[in-house]
Design a protein around this motif. Structure first.
Motif, short mmCIF file in Angstrom:
data_model
loop_
_atom_site.label_atom_id
_atom_site.label_comp_id
_atom_site.label_asym_id
_atom_site.label_seq_id
_atom_site.Cartn_x
_atom_site.Cartn_y
_atom_site.Cartn_z
N ASN A 143 0.83 -1.20 0.00
CA ASN A 143 0.00 0.00 0.00
C ASN A 143 0.87 1.25 0.00
OD1 ASN A 143 -2.19 -1.75 0.29
ND2 ASN A 143 -2.03 -1.69 2.51
N GLN A 144 0.41 2.26 -0.71
CA GLN A 144 1.15 3.51 -0.81
C GLN A 144 0.28 4.67 -0.35
OE1 GLN A 144 4.61 2.77 -1.69
NE2 GLN A 144 4.44 4.23 -3.30
N TRP A 145 0.84 5.52 0.49
CA TRP A 145 0.17 6.75 0.85
C TRP A 145 0.35 7.73 -0.29
CZ3 TRP A 145 -2.89 7.58 4.98
CH2 TRP A 145 -2.81 6.67 6.04
N VAL A 146 -0.69 8.49 -0.61
CA VAL A 146 -0.63 9.48 -1.68
C VAL A 146 -0.91 10.85 -1.06
CG1 VAL A 146 -1.66 10.25 -3.85
CG2 VAL A 146 -1.42 7.80 -3.38
N ASP A 147 -0.01 11.79 -1.32
CA ASP A 147 -0.19 13.16 -0.85
C ASP A 147 -1.17 13.86 -1.79
OD1 ASP A 147 -0.03 15.87 -0.22
OD2 ASP A 147 2.13 15.80 0.13
N VAL A 148 -2.34 14.22 -1.28
CA VAL A 148 -3.37 14.86 -2.09
C VAL A 148 -3.59 16.32 -1.69
CG1 VAL A 148 -4.56 12.69 -2.64
CG2 VAL A 148 -5.25 14.00 -0.61
N THR A 149 -2.66 16.86 -0.95
CA THR A 149 -2.78 18.23 -0.45
C THR A 149 -3.03 19.21 -1.59
OG1 THR A 149 -1.19 17.62 1.27
CG2 THR A 149 -1.70 19.97 1.01
N ASP A 150 -2.33 19.04 -2.69
CA ASP A 150 -2.45 19.98 -3.81
C ASP A 150 -3.78 19.89 -4.54
OD1 ASP A 150 0.01 21.08 -3.28
OD2 ASP A 150 1.07 19.76 -4.67
N THR A 151 -4.61 18.89 -4.23
CA THR A 151 -5.92 18.81 -4.88
C THR A 151 -6.90 19.80 -4.27
OG1 THR A 151 -6.77 17.06 -3.42
CG2 THR A 151 -5.60 16.36 -5.42
N PHE A 152 -6.55 20.39 -3.14
CA PHE A 152 -7.39 21.40 -2.50
C PHE A 152 -6.97 22.77 -3.00
CE2 PHE A 152 -7.31 17.83 0.39
CZ PHE A 152 -8.63 17.71 0.79
N SER A 153 -7.94 23.59 -3.34
CA SER A 153 -7.62 24.96 -3.75
C SER A 153 -7.09 25.72 -2.54
CB SER A 153 -8.86 25.65 -4.31
OG SER A 153 -9.80 25.86 -3.26
N GLU A 154 -6.39 26.78 -2.80
CA GLU A 154 -5.83 27.58 -1.71
C GLU A 154 -6.92 28.04 -0.75
OE1 GLU A 154 -2.61 28.74 0.41
OE2 GLU A 154 -2.56 27.64 -1.48
N SER A 155 -8.06 28.42 -1.29
CA SER A 155 -9.15 28.89 -0.42
C SER A 155 -9.73 27.76 0.43
CB SER A 155 -10.26 29.54 -1.25
OG SER A 155 -10.83 28.60 -2.12
N ARG A 156 -9.69 26.52 -0.06
CA ARG A 156 -10.21 25.39 0.72
C ARG A 156 -9.20 24.89 1.73
NH1 ARG A 156 -12.62 20.69 -2.00
NH2 ARG A 156 -13.35 20.34 0.11
N ARG A 157 -7.96 25.34 1.62
CA ARG A 157 -6.95 24.92 2.59
C ARG A 157 -7.12 25.64 3.92
NH1 ARG A 157 -1.15 24.32 -0.35
NH2 ARG A 157 -1.39 22.13 -0.83
N HIS A 158 -7.83 26.75 3.91
CA HIS A 158 -8.09 27.51 5.14
C HIS A 158 -9.45 27.10 5.67
CE1 HIS A 158 -4.70 30.28 4.80
NE2 HIS A 158 -4.88 30.16 3.50
N TYR A 159 -9.51 26.71 6.92
CA TYR A 159 -10.76 26.33 7.54
C TYR A 159 -10.75 26.90 8.95
CZ TYR A 159 -14.52 23.53 9.44
OH TYR A 159 -15.68 23.13 10.05
N ARG A 160 -11.72 27.73 9.25
CA ARG A 160 -11.76 28.46 10.52
C ARG A 160 -10.44 29.20 10.67
NH1 ARG A 160 -13.32 23.95 14.61
NH2 ARG A 160 -11.59 23.08 13.49
N ASN A 161 -9.70 28.94 11.73
CA ASN A 161 -8.39 29.60 11.90
C ASN A 161 -7.26 28.60 11.68
OD1 ASN A 161 -8.71 28.07 14.21
ND2 ASN A 161 -7.83 29.58 15.57
N THR A 162 -7.50 27.60 10.81
CA THR A 162 -6.48 26.60 10.54
C THR A 162 -6.09 26.61 9.08
OG1 THR A 162 -8.10 24.86 10.08
CG2 THR A 162 -7.34 25.07 12.37
N TYR A 163 -4.94 25.99 8.81
CA TYR A 163 -4.43 25.89 7.45
C TYR A 163 -4.02 24.43 7.20
CZ TYR A 163 -1.62 26.59 3.29
OH TYR A 163 -1.12 26.51 2.01
N LEU A 164 -4.49 23.85 6.11
CA LEU A 164 -4.15 22.48 5.77
C LEU A 164 -2.68 22.40 5.35
CD1 LEU A 164 -4.94 19.52 5.19
CD2 LEU A 164 -5.59 20.27 2.89
N GLU A 165 -1.90 21.68 6.13
CA GLU A 165 -0.48 21.50 5.84
C GLU A 165 -0.26 20.30 4.93
OE1 GLU A 165 2.01 23.45 6.71
OE2 GLU A 165 0.88 24.78 8.02
#
Length: 120
Positions: free
Chosen positions: A2-24
């Motif tokens: 099994n391989q982990w896949v980094d999908v962070t870049d599939t989120f738009s910059e605006s969707r990376r911010h949620y409340r006062n958090t940022y998707l790392e």
């Protein structure tokens, strides 16, 4: 294997911010297991995970957040490799070990969660 896949870049910059958090980082395993890390300048970091009917958030201080996420990721992967679904024993021990929270703003399958809790 099994391989982990980094999908962070599939989120738009605006969707990376949620409340006062940022998707790392957001990683998925076989499109079944997910683990994400959200940073915050104001509050604790948040580690979100989902695996079958099991999901939640673990809060961590910045200094420990990355290492804790890696530990959780390894345990989730090991359970997935063994059972493909989280066992009741795994859900109970994992939740206790990491002090898993279900904040009121996290969407979840209430019926499945209640059934799993009753099965403990």
């Amino acid at each position: 294997m099994n391989q982990w896949v980094d999908v962070t870049d599939t989120f738009s910059e605006s969707r990376r911010h949620y409340r006062n958090t940022y998707l790392e980082i957001c990683e998925v395993l076989d499109e079944v297991v997910e683990i994400s890390l959200f940073s915050s300048e104001e509050d604790s970091y948040e580690i979100y995970f989902s695996f079958g009917i099991m999901y939640g958030i673990v809060y961590a201080e910045e200094e420990e957040a990355y290492e804790k996420r890696e530990q959780m990721k390894a345990e989730l992967e090991q359970e997935y490799s063994r059972n493909k679904e989280p066992s009741n024993e795994f859900m109970k021990s994992f939740s206790e070990k990491y002090d898993v929270c279900l904040p009121s703003d996290v969407l979840f399958d209430e019926e499945a969660l209640m059934k799993a809790m009753l099965d403990f």
